[in-house]
Motif scaffolding. Structure first.
Motif, PDB file in Angstrom:
ATOM      1  N   GLN A 114       4.835  -0.986  -7.250  1.00 18.42           N
ATOM      2  CA  GLN A 114       5.346   0.378  -7.355  1.00 18.42           C
ATOM      3  C   GLN A 114       5.396   1.001  -5.961  1.00 18.42           C
ATOM      4  O   GLN A 114       4.722   2.005  -5.681  1.00 18.42           O
ATOM      5  N   PRO A 115       6.203   0.440  -5.063  1.00 20.13           N
ATOM      6  CA  PRO A 115       6.275   0.997  -3.703  1.00 20.13           C
ATOM      7  C   PRO A 115       6.919   2.373  -3.712  1.00 20.13           C
ATOM      8  O   PRO A 115       7.749   2.684  -4.568  1.00 20.13           O
ATOM      9  N   ARG A 116       6.526   3.197  -2.775  1.00 20.78           N
ATOM     10  CA  ARG A 116       7.185   4.480  -2.624  1.00 20.78           C
ATOM     11  C   ARG A 116       8.076   4.491  -1.404  1.00 20.78           C
ATOM     12  O   ARG A 116       8.741   5.471  -1.140  1.00 20.78           O
ATOM     13  N   ASP A 117       8.077   3.403  -0.661  1.00 26.06           N
ATOM     14  CA  ASP A 117       8.899   3.276   0.529  1.00 26.06           C
ATOM     15  C   ASP A 117       9.272   1.809   0.691  1.00 26.06           C
ATOM     16  O   ASP A 117       8.744   0.941  -0.011  1.00 26.06           O
ATOM     17  N   SER A 118      10.136   1.532   1.635  1.00 24.35           N
ATOM     18  CA  SER A 118      10.537   0.155   1.906  1.00 24.35           C
ATOM     19  C   SER A 118       9.383  -0.598   2.556  1.00 24.35           C
ATOM     20  O   SER A 118       8.645  -0.045   3.371  1.00 24.35           O
TER      21      SER A 118
END
Length: 153
Positions: A114-118
């Protein structure tokens, strides 16, 4: 104010959501690389945040990592590491004064999923390595959680 005074403004985020107060510890503010031992700065913030426990319905802790593989004897994957970190935060919060009953805490490890950024840059990976603590102001409903909290009754 305490967070700013301790110089943690870039590593700790506090948001008011429709579910409650969410405190996010980004990157190494809470844990050293590959570790599940809470760092001193995170302990201080969590001690202050734990004062909310007597006024909330539940506390949900999420562990997240970047996508750089880990393979140690203790943590063969990022899933295990993120879950162990979330559990360490729950353990810490549950022994603070005015803590909730144990059934009102949950710990979930999401690993890198569940990344919030690359994850393509060091900055993005740093933002993805985080612990999120949600101090719920109302009980989760059956549709809000796969594992609803038991009622006290």
């Amino acid at each position: 104010r305490d967070i700013q005074e301790k110089g943690l403004g870039d590593g700790v985020e506090i948001d008011l959501t429709d579910k409650g107060i969410r405190v996010t510890f980004v990157d190494s503010i809470a844990f050293a690389s590959g570790s599940v031992d809470l760092n001193g700065p995170a302990r201080g913030v969590l001690e202050r945040a734990a004062e909310l426990a007597s006024t909330v319905a539940a506390v949900e802790v999420e562990g997240h990592t970047d996508n750089v593989p880990i393979a140690t004897a203790a943590y063969p994957s990022n899933w295990e590491l993120s879950a162990a970190r979330a559990a360490a935060v729950v353990r810490f919060l549950s022994v603070q004064p005015d803590s909730l009953a144990p059934q009102h805490y949950s710990a979930t490890g999401y690993g890198e999923f569940q990344p919030r950024d690359s994850n393509d840059t060091p900055e993005g990976r740093a933002r993805n390595r985080r612990i999120t603590v949600l101090f719920r102001t109302s009980d989760p409903s059956d549709t809000d959680s796969l594992f609803p909290l038991p009622t006290d009754g």
